[in-house]
Motif scaffolding. Structure first.
Motif, mmCIF file in Angstrom:
data_model
loop_
_atom_site.group_PDB
_atom_site.id
_atom_site.type_symbol
_atom_site.label_atom_id
_atom_site.label_comp_id
_atom_site.label_asym_id
_atom_site.label_seq_id
_atom_site.Cartn_x
_atom_site.Cartn_y
_atom_site.Cartn_z
ATOM 1 N N ARG A 103 -36.178 9.630 14.764
ATOM 2 C CA ARG A 103 -35.582 10.652 15.625
ATOM 3 C C ARG A 103 -34.254 11.161 15.046
ATOM 4 N NH1 ARG A 103 -37.892 7.245 19.647
ATOM 5 N NH2 ARG A 103 -35.991 6.006 19.790
ATOM 6 N N ARG A 107 -37.077 10.869 6.862
ATOM 7 C CA ARG A 107 -38.357 11.488 6.525
ATOM 8 C C ARG A 107 -39.307 10.534 5.818
ATOM 9 N NH1 ARG A 107 -38.235 17.048 5.996
ATOM 10 N NH2 ARG A 107 -40.445 16.883 5.472
ATOM 11 N N LEU A 207 -44.164 22.855 13.157
ATOM 12 C CA LEU A 207 -43.999 21.471 12.723
ATOM 13 C C LEU A 207 -43.289 21.430 11.375
ATOM 14 C CD1 LEU A 207 -47.584 20.213 13.649
ATOM 15 C CD2 LEU A 207 -45.480 19.855 14.949
ATOM 16 N N LYS A 208 -42.606 20.302 11.112
ATOM 17 C CA LYS A 208 -41.854 20.177 9.875
ATOM 18 C C LYS A 208 -42.392 19.088 8.949
ATOM 19 C CE LYS A 208 -37.525 21.872 11.843
ATOM 20 N NZ LYS A 208 -36.090 21.590 12.121
ATOM 21 N N ASP A 209 -43.078 18.097 9.496
ATOM 22 C CA ASP A 209 -43.567 17.023 8.641
ATOM 23 C C ASP A 209 -44.777 16.358 9.282
ATOM 24 O OD1 ASP A 209 -42.625 15.066 10.520
ATOM 25 O OD2 ASP A 209 -40.637 15.222 9.651
ATOM 26 N N GLN A 212 -44.402 14.592 12.766
ATOM 27 C CA GLN A 212 -44.461 15.529 13.885
ATOM 28 C C GLN A 212 -45.896 15.995 14.121
ATOM 29 O OE1 GLN A 212 -41.741 18.774 13.390
ATOM 30 N NE2 GLN A 212 -39.919 17.491 13.550
ATOM 31 N N ARG A 215 -47.751 13.438 16.236
ATOM 32 C CA ARG A 215 -47.364 13.535 17.649
ATOM 33 C C ARG A 215 -47.952 14.798 18.286
ATOM 34 N NH1 ARG A 215 -43.792 11.182 20.906
ATOM 35 N NH2 ARG A 215 -42.939 9.922 19.219
ATOM 36 N N TYR A 216 -47.969 15.888 17.554
ATOM 37 C CA TYR A 216 -48.524 17.146 18.056
ATOM 38 C C TYR A 216 -50.011 16.980 18.374
ATOM 39 C CZ TYR A 216 -50.134 22.036 17.843
ATOM 40 O OH TYR A 216 -50.717 23.249 18.113
#
Length: 228
Positions: A103, A107, A207-209, A212, A215-216
């Protein structure tokens, strides 16, 4: 990363309060191509200071350190020096601080029994915009998501956010923990094609990675936590 950045070794700071561990990691990475260790820190405060002075590409960050722990150091580095990525080195894959570090902006996530080549791959992954997750860490992340997320409703008939059927398929394979190469083999396409699908689905969803993305996929009801 620019083409020049890809060619040159990644400049890395190692942060660990245990002298033997810290020096061992520095020595190990010094023997491998693709990494240049530019500094070593004994705690989080020193890690933040070295990042400000040296502007490294990445920090290999221990989580449990005196004065300023790895989570707080990660938060400060990502806020003050967004050009530097953080790869967490943790003793146990189930360390609760690991998810706090996620959080805070980390990364990459490795356990300390990772080999030198695995560390290099994780650093290169985060510098390329991917998440560098060891298999044990990725399994724990999926388990934690399963524990914390309620049982989702049946998935929508149409893919969310304008995703194509193939982009949704790639998303589901990411949620299963597959690498780009494994996805390419499973779908019988090139790795470049997989990267294109990932870039497209990230652009559509914001999304960035990969963390994420997992989780999405759960949040949209595309993946169900394992029963029991």
């Amino acid at each position: 990363m620019t083409e020049e950045a890809v060619r040159r070794p990644a400049r890395v700071v190692v942060a660990d309060d245990q002298t033997v561990v810290r020096e061992g990691i520095v020595m190990l990475l010094g023997l491998l191509p693709g990494i240049e260790v530019v500094g070593a820190a004994r705690d989080g405060d020193e890690a933040v200071r070295l990042v400000a002075e040296l502007a490294p590409d990445a920090v290999l960050m221990d989580l449990r350190m005196p004065r300023c722990d790895g989570v707080e150091a990660t938060r400060r580095i990502r806020a003050e020096h967004p050009g530097t990525q953080v790869v967490v080195l943790t003793t146990f894959a189930d360390d609760a601080s690991l998810f706090q570090a996620l959080r805070a902006g980390a990364r990459g996530y490795l356990t300390k029994d990772a080999g030198g080549e695995e560390i290099v791959r994780a650093v290169q992954s985060v510098l390329s915009g991917d998440a560098g997750l060891s298999p044990s860490i990725q399994r724990r992340l999926l388990e934690r998501l399963s524990e914390s997320e309620p049982q989702p409703a049946p998935g929508p008939e149409e893919p969310p956010d304008g995703l194509t059927a193939r982009e949704t398929e790639v998303l589901l394979l990411i949620a299963e923990g597959l690498t780009n190469q494994e996805i390419a083999r499973k779908l019988h396409v090139s790795t470049a094609t997989v990267k294109t699908h990932i870039n497209n689905l990230f652009a559509k969803t914001g999304l960035k990675d990969r963390a994420q993305a997992v989780r999405y996929a759960y949040g949209k009801g595309l993946v169900r936590p394992p029963a029991g």
